[in-house]
Design a protein around this motif. Structure first.
Motif, mmCIF file in Angstrom:
data_model
loop_
_atom_site.group_PDB
_atom_site.id
_atom_site.type_symbol
_atom_site.label_atom_id
_atom_site.label_comp_id
_atom_site.label_asym_id
_atom_site.label_seq_id
_atom_site.Cartn_x
_atom_site.Cartn_y
_atom_site.Cartn_z
ATOM 1 N N GLU A 164 0.827 -1.207 0.000
ATOM 2 C CA GLU A 164 0.000 0.000 0.000
ATOM 3 C C GLU A 164 0.858 1.252 0.000
ATOM 4 O OE1 GLU A 164 -2.989 1.628 3.218
ATOM 5 O OE2 GLU A 164 -4.023 0.174 1.927
ATOM 6 N N ARG A 165 2.003 1.197 0.704
ATOM 7 C CA ARG A 165 2.917 2.346 0.676
ATOM 8 C C ARG A 165 3.405 2.617 -0.751
ATOM 9 N NH1 ARG A 165 6.935 0.827 5.739
ATOM 10 N NH2 ARG A 165 5.508 1.373 7.451
ATOM 11 N N ILE A 166 3.737 1.546 -1.455
ATOM 12 C CA ILE A 166 4.181 1.686 -2.850
ATOM 13 C C ILE A 166 3.066 2.299 -3.686
ATOM 14 C CG2 ILE A 166 4.789 0.397 -4.936
ATOM 15 C CD1 ILE A 166 6.275 -1.594 -3.122
ATOM 16 N N SER A 167 1.857 1.803 -3.487
ATOM 17 C CA SER A 167 0.711 2.289 -4.254
ATOM 18 C C SER A 167 0.409 3.752 -3.966
ATOM 19 C CB SER A 167 -0.524 1.440 -3.930
ATOM 20 O OG SER A 167 -1.665 1.957 -4.552
ATOM 21 N N ASP A 168 0.696 4.205 -2.740
ATOM 22 C CA ASP A 168 0.387 5.578 -2.347
ATOM 23 C C ASP A 168 1.482 6.574 -2.708
ATOM 24 O OD1 ASP A 168 -2.067 4.921 -1.343
ATOM 25 O OD2 ASP A 168 -1.443 4.829 0.759
ATOM 26 N N ASP A 169 2.593 6.104 -3.242
ATOM 27 C CA ASP A 169 3.713 6.995 -3.527
ATOM 28 C C ASP A 169 3.368 7.928 -4.695
ATOM 29 O OD1 ASP A 169 6.460 7.519 -5.130
ATOM 30 O OD2 ASP A 169 6.852 7.355 -2.986
ATOM 31 N N ALA A 170 3.330 9.236 -4.415
ATOM 32 C CA ALA A 170 2.877 10.217 -5.406
ATOM 33 C C ALA A 170 3.787 10.270 -6.623
ATOM 34 C CB ALA A 170 2.787 11.602 -4.757
ATOM 35 N N GLU A 171 5.094 10.242 -6.404
ATOM 36 C CA GLU A 171 6.034 10.349 -7.526
ATOM 37 C C GLU A 171 5.954 9.121 -8.420
ATOM 38 O OE1 GLU A 171 8.350 12.322 -9.993
ATOM 39 O OE2 GLU A 171 7.560 13.161 -8.109
ATOM 40 N N LEU A 172 5.813 7.943 -7.802
ATOM 41 C CA LEU A 172 5.711 6.711 -8.584
ATOM 42 C C LEU A 172 4.437 6.707 -9.433
ATOM 43 C CD1 LEU A 172 6.706 3.845 -9.283
ATOM 44 C CD2 LEU A 172 5.372 3.017 -7.321
ATOM 45 N N ARG A 173 3.338 7.115 -8.845
ATOM 46 C CA ARG A 173 2.083 7.140 -9.603
ATOM 47 C C ARG A 173 2.190 8.066 -10.819
ATOM 48 N NH1 ARG A 173 -2.228 4.871 -6.306
ATOM 49 N NH2 ARG A 173 -3.824 5.746 -7.676
ATOM 50 N N LYS A 174 2.892 9.167 -10.634
ATOM 51 C CA LYS A 174 3.097 10.104 -11.734
ATOM 52 C C LYS A 174 3.876 9.451 -12.873
ATOM 53 C CE LYS A 174 4.634 14.900 -12.362
ATOM 54 N NZ LYS A 174 5.243 16.071 -11.681
ATOM 55 N N VAL A 175 4.931 8.698 -12.507
ATOM 56 C CA VAL A 175 5.765 8.005 -13.501
ATOM 57 C C VAL A 175 4.955 6.928 -14.222
ATOM 58 C CG1 VAL A 175 7.742 6.462 -13.792
ATOM 59 C CG2 VAL A 175 7.946 8.482 -12.337
ATOM 60 N N LEU A 176 4.199 6.139 -13.445
ATOM 61 C CA LEU A 176 3.438 5.043 -14.041
ATOM 62 C C LEU A 176 2.296 5.543 -14.926
ATOM 63 C CD1 LEU A 176 3.253 2.436 -11.127
ATOM 64 C CD2 LEU A 176 4.850 2.548 -13.047
ATOM 65 N N ARG A 177 1.710 6.688 -14.570
ATOM 66 C CA ARG A 177 0.704 7.296 -15.441
ATOM 67 C C ARG A 177 1.283 7.568 -16.823
ATOM 68 N NH1 ARG A 177 -0.479 10.797 -11.219
ATOM 69 N NH2 ARG A 177 -2.303 10.029 -10.106
ATOM 70 N N ASN A 178 2.490 8.089 -16.835
ATOM 71 C CA ASN A 178 3.144 8.410 -18.094
ATOM 72 C C ASN A 178 3.453 7.148 -18.894
ATOM 73 O OD1 ASN A 178 4.427 10.437 -19.875
ATOM 74 N ND2 ASN A 178 6.292 9.330 -19.364
ATOM 75 N N VAL A 179 3.867 6.077 -18.197
ATOM 76 C CA VAL A 179 4.151 4.798 -18.865
ATOM 77 C C VAL A 179 2.872 4.266 -19.512
ATOM 78 C CG1 VAL A 179 4.823 2.383 -18.515
ATOM 79 C CG2 VAL A 179 6.091 4.206 -17.367
ATOM 80 N N LEU A 180 1.767 4.307 -18.768
ATOM 81 C CA LEU A 180 0.491 3.840 -19.319
ATOM 82 C C LEU A 180 0.104 4.643 -20.558
ATOM 83 C CD1 LEU A 180 -1.942 3.101 -16.337
ATOM 84 C CD2 LEU A 180 -1.318 1.548 -18.173
ATOM 85 N N TRP A 181 0.247 5.943 -20.478
ATOM 86 C CA TRP A 181 -0.139 6.802 -21.601
ATOM 87 C C TRP A 181 0.705 6.506 -22.833
ATOM 88 C CZ3 TRP A 181 -3.941 9.606 -23.286
ATOM 89 C CH2 TRP A 181 -3.726 10.480 -24.356
ATOM 90 N N GLU A 182 2.003 6.291 -22.632
ATOM 91 C CA GLU A 182 2.911 6.105 -23.760
ATOM 92 C C GLU A 182 2.869 4.690 -24.325
ATOM 93 O OE1 GLU A 182 4.735 8.268 -25.383
ATOM 94 O OE2 GLU A 182 4.103 9.955 -24.133
ATOM 95 N N LYS A 183 2.601 3.689 -23.481
ATOM 96 C CA LYS A 183 2.793 2.300 -23.920
ATOM 97 C C LYS A 183 1.535 1.428 -23.909
ATOM 98 C CE LYS A 183 7.237 2.989 -24.393
ATOM 99 N NZ LYS A 183 7.840 3.011 -25.749
ATOM 100 N N ALA A 184 0.471 1.874 -23.271
ATOM 101 C CA ALA A 184 -0.721 1.018 -23.152
ATOM 102 C C ALA A 184 -1.589 1.091 -24.409
ATOM 103 C CB ALA A 184 -1.542 1.420 -21.928
ATOM 104 N N SER A 185 -2.404 0.049 -24.585
ATOM 105 C CA SER A 185 -3.375 -0.001 -25.682
ATOM 106 C C SER A 185 -4.742 -0.361 -25.115
ATOM 107 C CB SER A 185 -2.981 -1.047 -26.727
ATOM 108 O OG SER A 185 -1.768 -0.707 -27.354
ATOM 109 N N ILE A 186 -5.779 0.117 -25.764
ATOM 110 C CA ILE A 186 -7.150 -0.262 -25.414
ATOM 111 C C ILE A 186 -7.572 -1.385 -26.354
ATOM 112 C CG2 ILE A 186 -9.568 0.467 -25.389
ATOM 113 C CD1 ILE A 186 -8.020 1.603 -23.071
ATOM 114 N N CYS A 187 -8.078 -2.463 -25.765
ATOM 115 C CA CYS A 187 -8.490 -3.631 -26.557
ATOM 116 C C CYS A 187 -9.985 -3.900 -26.343
ATOM 117 C CB CYS A 187 -7.688 -4.859 -26.132
ATOM 118 S SG CYS A 187 -5.902 -4.638 -26.277
#
Length: 715
Positions: A164-187
């Motif tokens: 939960e600490r990992i999930s709540d980390d603000a900086e990490l969430r910001k980074v992962l949002r960017n990864v999702l935007w750049e690399k994810a696909s909708i199926c």
């Protein structure tokens, strides 16, 4: 950075302009008033820029309020730090503020909160330090109690806390949002829903998130809502795991395996589901804003279509079984006659209907027939084309959109306006008036019912109403309103007025038998000096005591306008005749010199000169006139290569729908609009625009017409 500094930077304004706009908005000034009569204070920004500015101001103020709330709550918990203060000050969005607040936000019962309550936070700290030589099992023994009965349970609880600490980390969430935007696909996968065929194009569909167009996002959302599509977000998990390891994992053999388990659990159970929901929500919000923007882009030219003034118009509301409702209106829009005819199936009383309408046309001198484009429209159009052949006077017809006519007809407003007519006859009147003065009639309808966009029912309705109401306000105020003929509905959209004051105006107007001067508005109940300041310049009085009352010159600038006329010895008679070129005279003397002498800024001088050049002018007169027809063709008559002059009815993300007079609008795909690359059809086309198109395909089964604007030879 102060809000005014930030807004000045974002909108490319001088800071003093930003400060002035904020001050005017806070004082209650309306956007149309600020845009038209306070140009010197903001550098002549147009109404769209000012509305965007007002929206952004509201967002930034909400952002500041949220930051204050977060700081207060965390401080009350005794956990406020310099690091948190720095992070909160640097946060640019509400999402970033929410991320900072997340670890301190009261949570519902979770696996981590249970573990903390069981006293396992210390063990979580030991594991998370990842110190070489650690014996986690031995450390866990110290944390056994009546609620934690085994080493395995203690370790699992500690793992839940770290996850939960990992999930709540603000900086990490910001980074992962960017990864999702750049690399994810909708199926998408097709399910056995009731409207399955509507979404067959989305079976085995896959597209990168960052490349999804807004109309496709909304289509996918609707398909999912109707249980016709299963929608998933696909990404290589290793890309996200790599980022989490980089932020939380150290080189330590003793904790390597347990940290891998924690990281995988945090991603699968907490982070990815939350970020996926957030991503879909962000995509939807963005798509809705784009769709709302298209409503806005389409609505303005529809409202600003040229009116067909000084015509006697016969409105025809088509129908089958119940017959076509008829209303004849005079040049002022007042109803002269109503009736019902039955030229369509099942009655098909064509000859009787021709005789009845022929009599009305001859008796009242009808110039144009306005046909609603709803049910039985094509049959009604064929009937009218035949009718015209039997009439001795020149008559033409036009097909108009009847979107929202039934809503108006059944509304309280429709009942108040025509208490003696049934609903269908009110629709016929509305259809006639839409051709005579589109703006005055369409403002009576709920803006969401006008039908000039995509997926209107999927939009956030409050936001849609807010934006479209703003468009109506801008159109009404840019055209101006005849104070002695306008309905309360039209007056209610004038800057500074509301429906209550609008009704007071019409009541007072009846009492004094018409306004002779703008200043008489100050005698209207509940219309005080502030409302007068906001509304006066947008209200016109034709044939009043002062010719300036029939212009867009604000009363506060009358003295300046009169000085200008005296400067060049121009009389009222000269103005009315239109024989004096005031703009040229001002230019020869020098705009800056003239502005200084009459005591106004250059923008206000330009506006005064423009208004005095043609008192009482209607800016819509320069817009394309509706296409009037006297004959009709059917979809069956269409052949590839045929060229038509048509009217743009709707502009959407993937193209534009054009009415070519065959009842079914044809689609000009974005790729068929022009040879040059365009990002959006609205760069070239707008609603109401008259264009030449060529037929490139006809699908009778699906009732689809494909058109192009390319390769058309002009005669």
């Amino acid at each position: 950075m102060k809000i005014e500094e930030r807004l000045a930077g974002e909108f490319g304004l001088k800071q003093v302009y930003a400060e002035n706009i904020i001050s005017l908005l806070d004082e209650g000034a309306t956007i149309p008033f600020i845009a038209r009569y306070r140009k010197e204070m903001h550098g002549s920004c147009d109404d769209q820029v000012l509305r965007a500015f007002a929206d952004r101001l509201k967002y930034l103020r909400n952002l500041d309020e949220e930051k204050e709330k977060v700081q207060r709550v965390i401080t009350e918990q005794g956990k406020w730090t310099n690091e948190l203060e720095k992070a909160l000050n640097e946060a640019q969005t509400l999402t970033e503020v929410e991320d900072i607040y997340r670890p301190y936000k009261p949570k519902r019962k979770t696996r981590a909160s249970v573990a903390i309550a069981n006293g396992l936070e210390g063990l979580a700290d030991i594991i998370q330090r990842q110190k070489a030589g650690s014996d986690i099992a031995r450390e866990a023994e110290a944390y056994l109690n009546e609620n934690v009965l085994s080493v395995e349970a203690a370790i699992q609880g500690a793992k839940d806390i770290i996850a939960e600490r990992i999930s709540d980390d603000a900086e990490l969430r910001k980074v992962l949002r960017n990864v999702l935007w750049e690399k994810a696909s909708i199926c998408c996968a097709l399910l056995e829903g009731e409207n399955k065929l509507t979404y067959e194009g989305y079976d085995n569909f896959k597209q990168e998130v960052k490349k999804l167009p807004s109309h496709r996002i909304l289509a996918i959302n609707r398909g999912e809502k109707e249980k016709c599509l299963k929608v998933t977000t696909e990404i290589n998990n290793e890309l996200m795991l790599k980022e989490i390891r980089s932020a939380f994992k150290k080189e330590c053999a003793e904790t390597d395996e347990i940290m891998e388990e924690i990281i995988a659990d945090s991603l699968d159970r907490l982070l990815f589901p939350a970020l996926e929901r957030e991503l879909r929500s962000t995509l939807t919000d963005s798509a809705c804003e784009q769709a709302i923007k298209m409503f806005e882009v389409n609505l303005k030219p529809l409202l600003m279509e040229a009116p067909l003034k000084n015509n006697i118009i016969l409105g025809l509301d088509p129908a089958y079984r119940t017959g076509c409702k008829i209303a004849v209106i005079d040049k002022k829009g007042d109803v002269l006659a109503t009736t019902v005819i039955y030229p369509t199936p099942p009655q098909s009383k064509t000859e009787e209907s021709i005789e009845k309408l022929k009599m009305l046309i001859e008796k009242y001198g009808v110039d144009i027939v306005s046909i609603g484009n709803g049910t039985a429209s094509k049959e009604a159009e064929i009937f009218v084309a035949e009718l015209i052949k039997h009439v001795s006077r020149p008559v033409s017809y036009a097909v108009v959109s009847e979107a929202g006519a039934s809503v108006y007809s059944a509304s309280k407003l429709g009942a108040e306006e025509f208490p003696d007519y049934d609903v269908s006859l009110r629709s016929a009147v509305s259809i006639a008036r839409r051709l005579q003065d589109p703006l005055a009639e369409l403002i009576k309808i709920d803006v969401k019912s006008i039908g000039v966009g995509q997926y209107q029912h999927d939009m956030p309705q409050n936001r849609l109403t807010e934006v479209l109401t703003g468009v109506v306000e801008d159109c009404v105020n840019s055209v101006g309103v005849d104070l002695n003929t306008a309905s309360p509905s039209l007056l209610s959209y004038v800057s500074g007025l509301n429906m209550s004051i609008a009704k007071n105006i019409t009541a007072y107007r009846a009492k004094i038998k018409g306004f002779k001067a703008r200043e008489e508005l100050l005698q209207v109940p509940k219309l005080g000096p502030k409302a007068y300041e906001q509304c006066a310049g947008f209200l016109r009085i034709a044939g009043g005591q002062n010719i300036l009352d029939n212009t867009g010159v604000h009363p506060e600038a009358y003295a300046a306008a009169e000085k200008l006329l005296d400067m060049f010895s121009i009389s009222v008679k000269d103005l009315i005749s239109g024989q004096t070129n005031l703009e040229k005279l001002v230019s020869l003397k020098g705009e800056e010199k003239v502005a200084k002498e009459i005591g106004v800024g250059l923008p206000t001088l330009a506006d005064i000169v423009k208004e005095l050049a043609k008192p009482g002018r209607d800016i819509r007169e320069s817009m394309p006139k509706p296409i009037l027809r006297s004959d009709v063709i059917t979809m069956e008559d269409l052949k590839e290569g045929m060229v038509f002059t048509g009217t743009v009815r709707n502009v959407v993300d993937f193209g534009a729908f054009v009415d070519i007079g065959v009842h079914q609008d044809g689609l000009v795909h974005i790729s068929q609009i022009c040879d040059a690359f365009i990002r959006h059809p609205s760069e070239v086309l707008k609603v109401g625009q008259v264009v030449d198109v060529k037929v490139i395909g006809v699908d009778m089964a699906k009732k689809r017409i494909s058109l192009t604007m390319k390769g058309i030879e002009k005669e």
